[in-house]
Write a protein that holds these residues in place. Structure first.
Motif, PDB file in Angstrom:
ATOM      1  N   GLN A 111     -44.000-143.811  56.577  1.00 52.68           N
ATOM      2  CA  GLN A 111     -43.457-143.277  57.835  1.00 52.68           C
ATOM      3  C   GLN A 111     -42.269-143.000  58.217  1.00 52.68           C
ATOM      4  O   GLN A 111     -41.958-141.909  58.933  1.00 52.68           O
ATOM      5  N   LYS A 112     -41.203-143.801  57.673  1.00 53.59           N
ATOM      6  CA  LYS A 112     -39.823-143.751  57.925  1.00 53.59           C
ATOM      7  C   LYS A 112     -39.387-142.280  57.238  1.00 53.59           C
ATOM      8  O   LYS A 112     -38.396-141.884  57.862  1.00 53.59           O
ATOM      9  N   ALA A 113     -39.995-142.066  56.177  1.00 56.19           N
ATOM     10  CA  ALA A 113     -39.326-141.144  55.269  1.00 56.19           C
ATOM     11  C   ALA A 113     -39.825-139.580  55.760  1.00 56.19           C
ATOM     12  O   ALA A 113     -39.107-138.775  55.639  1.00 56.19           O
ATOM     13  N   ILE A 114     -41.117-139.572  56.299  1.00 55.75           N
ATOM     14  CA  ILE A 114     -41.480-138.234  56.822  1.00 55.75           C
ATOM     15  C   ILE A 114     -40.786-137.759  57.912  1.00 55.75           C
ATOM     16  O   ILE A 114     -40.085-138.362  58.803  1.00 55.75           O
ATOM     17  N   ASN A 115     -40.266-136.274  57.449  1.00 50.87           N
ATOM     18  CA  ASN A 115     -39.458-135.621  58.384  1.00 50.87           C
ATOM     19  C   ASN A 115     -40.061-134.137  58.577  1.00 50.87           C
ATOM     20  O   ASN A 115     -40.979-133.805  57.936  1.00 50.87           O
ATOM     21  N   ALA A 116     -39.283-133.404  59.041  1.00 47.51           N
ATOM     22  CA  ALA A 116     -39.658-131.906  59.277  1.00 47.51           C
ATOM     23  C   ALA A 116     -39.739-131.127  57.927  1.00 47.51           C
ATOM     24  O   ALA A 116     -40.563-130.037  57.988  1.00 47.51           O
ATOM     25  N   GLU A 117     -39.166-131.747  56.950  1.00 50.00           N
ATOM     26  CA  GLU A 117     -39.353-131.034  55.570  1.00 50.00           C
ATOM     27  C   GLU A 117     -40.737-131.357  55.084  1.00 50.00           C
ATOM     28  O   GLU A 117     -41.076-130.820  53.877  1.00 50.00           O
ATOM     29  N   SER A 118     -41.368-132.307  55.264  1.00 45.56           N
ATOM     30  CA  SER A 118     -42.497-133.084  54.661  1.00 45.56           C
ATOM     31  C   SER A 118     -43.736-132.151  55.174  1.00 45.56           C
ATOM     32  O   SER A 118     -44.019-131.618  56.100  1.00 45.56           O
ATOM     33  N   THR A 119     -44.556-131.918  54.043  1.00 46.11           N
ATOM     34  CA  THR A 119     -45.768-130.994  54.053  1.00 46.11           C
ATOM     35  C   THR A 119     -46.917-131.627  53.372  1.00 46.11           C
ATOM     36  O   THR A 119     -46.616-132.760  52.668  1.00 46.11           O
ATOM     37  N   LYS A 120     -47.939-131.123  53.578  1.00 51.71           N
ATOM     38  CA  LYS A 120     -49.262-131.758  52.626  1.00 51.71           C
ATOM     39  C   LYS A 120     -48.842-131.767  51.097  1.00 51.71           C
ATOM     40  O   LYS A 120     -49.354-132.815  50.313  1.00 51.71           O
ATOM     41  N   THR A 121     -48.156-130.820  50.679  1.00 50.20           N
ATOM     42  CA  THR A 121     -47.718-131.062  49.358  1.00 50.20           C
ATOM     43  C   THR A 121     -46.336-131.225  48.961  1.00 50.20           C
ATOM     44  O   THR A 121     -45.990-131.583  47.881  1.00 50.20           O
ATOM     45  N   ASN A 122     -45.501-131.476  49.966  1.00 47.88           N
ATOM     46  CA  ASN A 122     -44.061-131.719  49.548  1.00 47.88           C
ATOM     47  C   ASN A 122     -43.895-133.340  50.301  1.00 47.88           C
ATOM     48  O   ASN A 122     -43.337-133.434  51.441  1.00 47.88           O
ATOM     49  N   ARG A 123     -44.208-134.013  49.478  1.00 50.38           N
ATOM     50  CA  ARG A 123     -44.204-135.587  49.639  1.00 50.38           C
ATOM     51  C   ARG A 123     -42.734-136.143  49.540  1.00 50.38           C
ATOM     52  O   ARG A 123     -42.148-135.814  48.598  1.00 50.38           O
ATOM     53  N   ASP A 179     -51.790-138.204  54.899  1.00 48.32           N
ATOM     54  CA  ASP A 179     -52.286-136.832  55.762  1.00 48.32           C
ATOM     55  C   ASP A 179     -52.405-137.589  57.005  1.00 48.32           C
ATOM     56  O   ASP A 179     -51.732-136.971  58.113  1.00 48.32           O
ATOM     57  N   THR A 180     -52.827-138.941  57.154  1.00 50.61           N
ATOM     58  CA  THR A 180     -52.739-139.505  58.480  1.00 50.61           C
ATOM     59  C   THR A 180     -51.489-139.718  59.268  1.00 50.61           C
ATOM     60  O   THR A 180     -51.206-139.447  60.403  1.00 50.61           O
ATOM     61  N   LEU A 181     -50.463-140.156  58.339  1.00 51.00           N
ATOM     62  CA  LEU A 181     -49.334-140.370  58.773  1.00 51.00           C
ATOM     63  C   LEU A 181     -48.420-139.103  59.081  1.00 51.00           C
ATOM     64  O   LEU A 181     -47.720-138.945  59.902  1.00 51.00           O
ATOM     65  N   LEU A 182     -48.784-137.979  58.240  1.00 48.36           N
ATOM     66  CA  LEU A 182     -48.047-136.674  58.477  1.00 48.36           C
ATOM     67  C   LEU A 182     -48.672-136.265  59.713  1.00 48.36           C
ATOM     68  O   LEU A 182     -47.877-135.585  60.575  1.00 48.36           O
ATOM     69  N   MET A 183     -49.953-136.492  60.308  1.00 50.52           N
ATOM     70  CA  MET A 183     -50.604-135.911  61.312  1.00 50.52           C
ATOM     71  C   MET A 183     -49.878-136.516  62.402  1.00 50.52           C
ATOM     72  O   MET A 183     -49.743-135.972  63.744  1.00 50.52           O
ATOM     73  N   ALA A 184     -49.868-137.840  62.404  1.00 54.88           N
ATOM     74  CA  ALA A 184     -49.178-138.834  63.504  1.00 54.88           C
ATOM     75  C   ALA A 184     -47.759-138.424  63.553  1.00 54.88           C
ATOM     76  O   ALA A 184     -47.260-138.119  64.910  1.00 54.88           O
ATOM     77  N   TYR A 185     -47.013-138.065  62.670  1.00 51.06           N
ATOM     78  CA  TYR A 185     -45.552-137.512  62.919  1.00 51.06           C
ATOM     79  C   TYR A 185     -45.947-136.074  63.663  1.00 51.06           C
ATOM     80  O   TYR A 185     -44.969-135.865  64.738  1.00 51.06           O
ATOM     81  N   ALA A 186     -46.455-135.056  63.199  1.00 48.65           N
ATOM     82  CA  ALA A 186     -46.735-133.859  63.683  1.00 48.65           C
ATOM     83  C   ALA A 186     -47.072-134.047  65.427  1.00 48.65           C
ATOM     84  O   ALA A 186     -46.423-133.364  66.185  1.00 48.65           O
ATOM     85  N   LEU A 187     -48.220-134.882  65.523  1.00 48.44           N
ATOM     86  CA  LEU A 187     -48.508-135.203  66.978  1.00 48.44           C
ATOM     87  C   LEU A 187     -47.429-135.731  67.828  1.00 48.44           C
ATOM     88  O   LEU A 187     -47.219-135.368  69.213  1.00 48.44           O
ATOM     89  N   GLU A 188     -46.723-136.539  67.375  1.00 50.78           N
ATOM     90  CA  GLU A 188     -45.434-137.091  68.142  1.00 50.78           C
ATOM     91  C   GLU A 188     -44.575-136.257  68.232  1.00 50.78           C
ATOM     92  O   GLU A 188     -44.054-136.383  69.458  1.00 50.78           O
ATOM     93  N   ASN A 189     -44.350-135.587  67.512  1.00 52.38           N
ATOM     94  CA  ASN A 189     -43.276-134.499  67.754  1.00 52.38           C
ATOM     95  C   ASN A 189     -43.660-133.533  68.780  1.00 52.38           C
ATOM     96  O   ASN A 189     -42.887-132.768  69.367  1.00 52.38           O
ATOM     97  N   ALA A 190     -44.834-133.192  68.657  1.00 54.51           N
ATOM     98  CA  ALA A 190     -45.406-132.175  69.681  1.00 54.51           C
ATOM     99  C   ALA A 190     -45.436-132.400  70.834  1.00 54.51           C
ATOM    100  O   ALA A 190     -45.172-131.699  72.061  1.00 54.51           O
ATOM    101  N   VAL A 191     -45.800-134.017  71.142  1.00 51.47           N
ATOM    102  CA  VAL A 191     -45.953-134.307  72.503  1.00 51.47           C
ATOM    103  C   VAL A 191     -44.351-134.304  73.058  1.00 51.47           C
ATOM    104  O   VAL A 191     -43.806-134.182  74.161  1.00 51.47           O
ATOM    105  N   LYS A 192     -43.550-134.851  72.076  1.00 50.82           N
ATOM    106  CA  LYS A 192     -41.866-134.899  72.560  1.00 50.82           C
ATOM    107  C   LYS A 192     -41.371-133.547  72.879  1.00 50.82           C
ATOM    108  O   LYS A 192     -40.439-133.570  73.607  1.00 50.82           O
ATOM    109  N   ASP A 193     -42.175-132.540  72.533  1.00 46.70           N
ATOM    110  CA  ASP A 193     -41.306-131.199  72.947  1.00 46.70           C
ATOM    111  C   ASP A 193     -42.030-130.693  74.379  1.00 46.70           C
ATOM    112  O   ASP A 193     -41.670-129.635  74.678  1.00 46.70           O
ATOM    113  N   LEU A 194     -42.949-131.435  74.813  1.00 44.66           N
ATOM    114  CA  LEU A 194     -43.568-130.985  76.055  1.00 44.66           C
ATOM    115  C   LEU A 194     -42.651-131.427  77.137  1.00 44.66           C
ATOM    116  O   LEU A 194     -41.929-132.317  76.905  1.00 44.66           O
ATOM    117  N   PRO A 195     -42.865-130.620  78.362  1.00 46.12           N
ATOM    118  CA  PRO A 195     -42.122-131.140  79.381  1.00 46.12           C
ATOM    119  C   PRO A 195     -42.060-132.737  79.834  1.00 46.12           C
ATOM    120  O   PRO A 195     -43.526-133.021  79.635  1.00 46.12           O
TER     121      PRO A 195
END
Length: 96
Positions: free
Chosen positions: A31-43, A56-72
């Motif tokens: 979870q600490k290592a996942i970043n914007a470069e991480s993909t389903k195949t680029n672990r 996949d669960t950790l990657l989705m959590a990262y994506a959702l967290e960052n999507a929410v952070k981008d909201l007003p």
């Protein structure tokens, strides 16, 4: 004979404990290592030993967290309040 068996068992257990991380530790490291470069195949290397479902669960959590952070901020507050009735960053959490 019993002493020898017990000694071998203790040595084996010590080896297993020393050589491997728990799954929870592996997930935390991943979870600490996942970043914007991480993909389903680029672990990240820290995620190599996790199952595909766990990664996949950790990657989705990262994506959702960052999507929410981008909201007003007012939209984040609305989601946060809807989550548990309070404005306490329960949706995205806070870093200490």
């Amino acid at each position: 004979m019993r002493i020898r068996t017990a000694a071998v068992g203790v040595a084996l257990l010590a080896t297993l404990v020393a050589c491997g991380k728990s799954e929870a530790d592996q997930q935390a490291d991943c979870q600490k290592a996942i970043n914007a470069e991480s993909t389903k195949t680029n672990r990240p290397d820290a995620c190599k030993d996790l199952s595909q479902d766990d990664y996949d669960t950790l990657l989705m959590a990262y994506a959702l967290e960052n999507a929410v952070k981008d909201l007003p901020e007012d939209t984040q507050d609305l989601l946060d309040h809807s989550d548990d009735g309070e404005l306490n960053d329960s949706i995205i959490g806070t870093e200490d």
